[in-house]
Design an enzyme around this catalytic site. Structure first.
Site, short mmCIF file in Angstrom:
data_model
loop_
_atom_site.label_atom_id
_atom_site.label_comp_id
_atom_site.label_asym_id
_atom_site.label_seq_id
_atom_site.Cartn_x
_atom_site.Cartn_y
_atom_site.Cartn_z
N LYS A 78 0.84 -1.20 0.00
CA LYS A 78 0.00 0.00 0.00
C LYS A 78 0.88 1.25 0.00
CE LYS A 78 -3.54 -0.34 2.71
NZ LYS A 78 -4.62 -0.21 3.71
N LYS A 90 2.15 -3.38 10.95
CA LYS A 90 0.79 -3.43 11.49
C LYS A 90 0.87 -3.96 12.91
CE LYS A 90 -3.40 -2.75 9.56
NZ LYS A 90 -3.79 -1.81 8.51
N THR A 160 -10.34 7.44 3.85
CA THR A 160 -10.43 6.05 3.38
C THR A 160 -11.75 5.85 2.64
OG1 THR A 160 -9.12 5.25 5.25
CG2 THR A 160 -10.37 3.60 4.05
N ASP A 213 -24.49 -5.89 9.04
CA ASP A 213 -23.53 -5.64 10.12
C ASP A 213 -24.01 -6.43 11.32
OD1 ASP A 213 -22.03 -4.28 12.35
OD2 ASP A 213 -21.32 -3.07 10.68
N PHE A 254 -13.95 -7.38 7.36
CA PHE A 254 -12.73 -8.16 7.65
C PHE A 254 -12.14 -8.76 6.38
CE2 PHE A 254 -16.71 -10.27 8.63
CZ PHE A 254 -16.71 -11.28 7.70
N SER A 274 -13.30 -1.58 1.29
CA SER A 274 -12.16 -1.11 2.09
C SER A 274 -11.39 -2.20 2.83
CB SER A 274 -12.64 -0.10 3.14
OG SER A 274 -13.24 -0.76 4.24
N ASN A 276 -9.01 -4.88 4.31
CA ASN A 276 -7.66 -5.28 3.95
C ASN A 276 -7.62 -6.78 3.68
OD1 ASN A 276 -5.82 -2.97 4.13
ND2 ASN A 276 -6.45 -2.86 6.27
N1 LIG Z 1 -10.23 2.84 9.14
C1 LIG Z 1 -9.50 3.02 8.09
O1 LIG Z 1 -9.15 4.17 7.74
C2 LIG Z 1 -9.08 1.86 7.24
C3 LIG Z 1 -9.71 0.64 7.34
N2 LIG Z 1 -9.36 -0.39 6.50
C4 LIG Z 1 -10.00 -1.68 6.61
O2 LIG Z 1 -11.42 -1.54 6.36
C5 LIG Z 1 -12.13 -2.48 7.19
C6 LIG Z 1 -13.10 -1.71 8.08
O3 LIG Z 1 -12.37 -0.80 8.91
P1 LIG Z 1 -13.09 0.16 9.94
O4 LIG Z 1 -14.35 0.66 9.35
O5 LIG Z 1 -12.06 1.09 10.40
O6 LIG Z 1 -13.42 -0.86 11.11
P2 LIG Z 1 -14.61 -0.80 12.17
O7 LIG Z 1 -14.21 -1.69 13.29
O8 LIG Z 1 -14.98 0.61 12.47
O9 LIG Z 1 -15.83 -1.44 11.35
C7 LIG Z 1 -15.97 -2.79 11.04
C8 LIG Z 1 -17.46 -3.09 10.98
O10 LIG Z 1 -17.64 -4.43 10.55
C9 LIG Z 1 -18.68 -4.99 11.32
N3 LIG Z 1 -18.59 -6.44 11.31
C10 LIG Z 1 -17.77 -7.24 12.03
N4 LIG Z 1 -18.04 -8.53 11.77
C11 LIG Z 1 -19.04 -8.54 10.86
C12 LIG Z 1 -19.78 -9.58 10.20
N5 LIG Z 1 -19.54 -10.87 10.43
N6 LIG Z 1 -20.73 -9.22 9.31
C13 LIG Z 1 -21.01 -7.92 9.10
N7 LIG Z 1 -20.37 -6.90 9.69
C14 LIG Z 1 -19.39 -7.21 10.57
C15 LIG Z 1 -18.49 -4.37 12.71
O11 LIG Z 1 -19.64 -4.48 13.51
C16 LIG Z 1 -18.15 -2.93 12.33
O12 LIG Z 1 -19.32 -2.14 12.20
C17 LIG Z 1 -11.06 -3.28 7.96
O13 LIG Z 1 -10.75 -4.44 7.24
C18 LIG Z 1 -9.87 -2.33 7.97
O14 LIG Z 1 -8.64 -3.02 8.11
C19 LIG Z 1 -8.41 -0.22 5.53
C20 LIG Z 1 -7.78 0.98 5.37
C21 LIG Z 1 -8.00 2.09 6.27
O1 LIG Z 2 -5.05 4.37 9.00
C1 LIG Z 2 -3.92 4.24 9.52
O2 LIG Z 2 -3.63 4.61 10.67
C2 LIG Z 2 -2.78 3.68 8.72
C3 LIG Z 2 -3.20 3.02 7.48
C4 LIG Z 2 -3.59 1.60 7.66
O3 LIG Z 2 -3.34 0.97 8.65
C5 LIG Z 2 -4.28 0.96 6.57
O4 LIG Z 2 -4.44 1.60 5.53
O5 LIG Z 2 -4.69 -0.22 6.71
#
Ligand SMILES: NC(=O)C1=CN([C@@H]2O[C@H](COP(=O)(O)OP(=O)(O)OC[C@H]3O[C@@H](n4cnc5c(N)ncnc54)[C@H](O)[C@@H]3O)[C@@H](O)[C@H]2O)C=CC1
Ligand SMILES: O=C(O)CCC(=O)C(=O)O
Length: 380
Positions: A78, A90, A160, A213, A254, A274, A276
């Site tokens: 990335k 990470k 993001t 969700d 996930f 989004s 990973n």
């Molecule tokens: N936050 C960021 O800026 C970034 C996030 N990502 C990736 O994007 C994904 C989401 O990240 P965030 O929104 O930050 O995480 P988050 O923890 O805020 O959201 C994840 C959501 O998925 C839901 N979830 C969990 N298990 C589930 C299932 N079995 N079925 C349906 N929904 C389910 C959770 O309840 C939660 O609402 C992750 O894979 C993360 O690594 C990638 C790049 C940057």
């Molecule tokens: O959002 C961050 O803090 C770093 C970036 C990251 O971990 C990601 O893009 O998965």
């Protein structure tokens, strides 16, 4: 008689085999706060390692390690794809984000990050938020995605989500010849920090969404939101999201969601979200291509957050971040076109591009140590 004492190191070899592509893995244990974390540093050729910190109730240390290793490798690609001066890392904290968080736990985590002397920068990811890192920031300067009130760029899930919307536009352009977001049906998995904002953006353009969700509150919120927009929402059960008759599957929860089981269920034309590490293996990328499903490489479409947090070290500038994030549209289109030209999968095309960049830079850079401060780090 040999003076060298023979010990069984089979276990150690297993660990070193697992991390054979990685520079360093740090196990962090603090019984006083209950912190059990793993920091994985994949490659620091392009600069110090950077990657968010995930908190999840992993079933085993092996599962947590596997996640950290896979995610940190993804970060190296990335960073190369986004042309930022960082390498891949990470962290994962083993614990339930609903029950096991405390200010002290995040301070202890901050101390471990600091002990790496600038080789690893981190911030929010799945299961963690900016509040958590306000505690970690008291122990280390190596926190990114710092809240605006503390002089940082703020919530990195905003860029993001914006980047994911640009990536979906590029995907629609490839599928339908026009990049409108409305009039298209999406199946969104996960309405967390990123997924919810992506869903809002699509609803505002008049899209129809299937959403799922495990958090009831997020489902209720998006249904309320839909009433104020030209779009519409249908809630589906967690395991039904893969088989929806939608145009685009948008995974925002996930990794590993493209696997043998889901492959049989997909009816979509494209996957662009989004999460990973969406492909369980590279072979699943090949299978998607064979089924005619267009795949937006995860580490490009979700790079908006990385772009913001890496940019933060030059001083906060939202216009600059927006301009760099918009570029995700071109980057995704370029990968789609290159994959067609080279007759490879979109993931292979993206990987090749990143590996060429890393090799070119590797001739000048090497393993990162903190003895030479990065030129952009204006805080030190
Ligand atoms: N936050 C960021 O800026 C970034 C996030 N990502 C990736 O994007 C994904 C989401 O990240 P965030 O929104 O930050 O995480 P988050 O923890 O805020 O959201 C994840 C959501 O998925 C839901 N979830 C969990 N298990 C589930 C299932 N079995 N079925 C349906 N929904 C389910 C959770 O309840 C939660 O609402 C992750 O894979 C993360 O690594 C990638 C790049 C940057
Ligand atoms: O959002 C961050 O803090 C770093 C970036 C990251 O971990 C990601 O893009 O998965």
């Amino acid at each position: 008689m040999s003076l060298v004492k023979k010990t069984s190191i089979t276990e150690d070899f297993t660990l070193f085999e697992k991390m054979s592509e990685h520079e360093q893995v740090v196990f962090c244990n603090d019984p006083a706060t209950g912190l059990k974390a793993i920091i994985a540093i994949h490659d620091t050729t392009l600069g110090p390692a950077l990657g968010g910190c995930r908190m999840q109730p992993y079933n085993s240390v092996e599962e947590a390690l596997e996640d950290a290793l896979r995610l940190s490798k993804g970060m190296s690609y990335k960073c190369a794809a986004s042309d930022v001066d960082f390498g891949g890392g990470k962290a994962v904290i083993i614990g339930d984000p609903q029950k096991d968080k405390s200010p002290e736990l995040f301070r202890a985590f901050g101390q471990f990050v600091d002990s790496l002397g600038g080789r690893f920068y981190t911030g929010t990811d799945m299961g963690t938020n900016m509040e958590d890192f306000i505690h970690a920031m008291k122990e280390t300067n190596c926190i990114v995605g710092v809240p605006e009130a503390y002089g940082g760029g703020g919530d990195s899930s905003i860029p993001t989500a914006m980047g994911v919307l640009y990536g979906i536009k590029a995907t629609n352009k490839m599928l339908f010849g026009k990049d409108d977001l409305g009039g298209v049906t999406y199946a969104i998995q996960g309405l967390g920090k990123v997924g919810y904002k992506v869903a809002e953006g699509l609803l505002e353009e008049g899209a129809h969404l299937f959403v799922t969700d495990i958090n009831e509150q997020s489902l209720q919120m998006i249904q309320e939101k839909a009433k104020e927009t030209p779009g519409s929402v249908t809630v589906v059960a967690s395991d039904e999201i893969y088989s929806r008759e939608a145009d685009v599957f948008v995974p925002c929860a996930f990794g590993g969601v493209v696997n043998d089981e889901t492959m049989k269920q997909f009816k979509v034309k494209a996957i662009a979200g989004s999460a990973n590490n969406q492909l369980l293996t590279e072979e699943h990328g090949r299978q998607l291509a064979d089924k005619g499903i267009l795949y937006a490489p995860d580490y490009i479409i979700n790079s908006g957050g990385l772009i913001q947090v890496a940019d933060e070290l030059y001083g906060v500038n939202k216009e600059r971040v927006l301009a760099k994030t918009k570029h995700i549209y071109d980057a995704i289109l370029e990968v789609y076109q290159q994959a067609e030209l080279d007759r490879v999968t979109t993931m292979e095309a993206a990987n090749r591009m990143c590996e060429q960049r890393m090799a070119a830079r590797g001739r000048r850079n090497s393993f990162y140590t903190s003895s030479v401060k990065p030129k952009w780090d204006i805080r030190n």
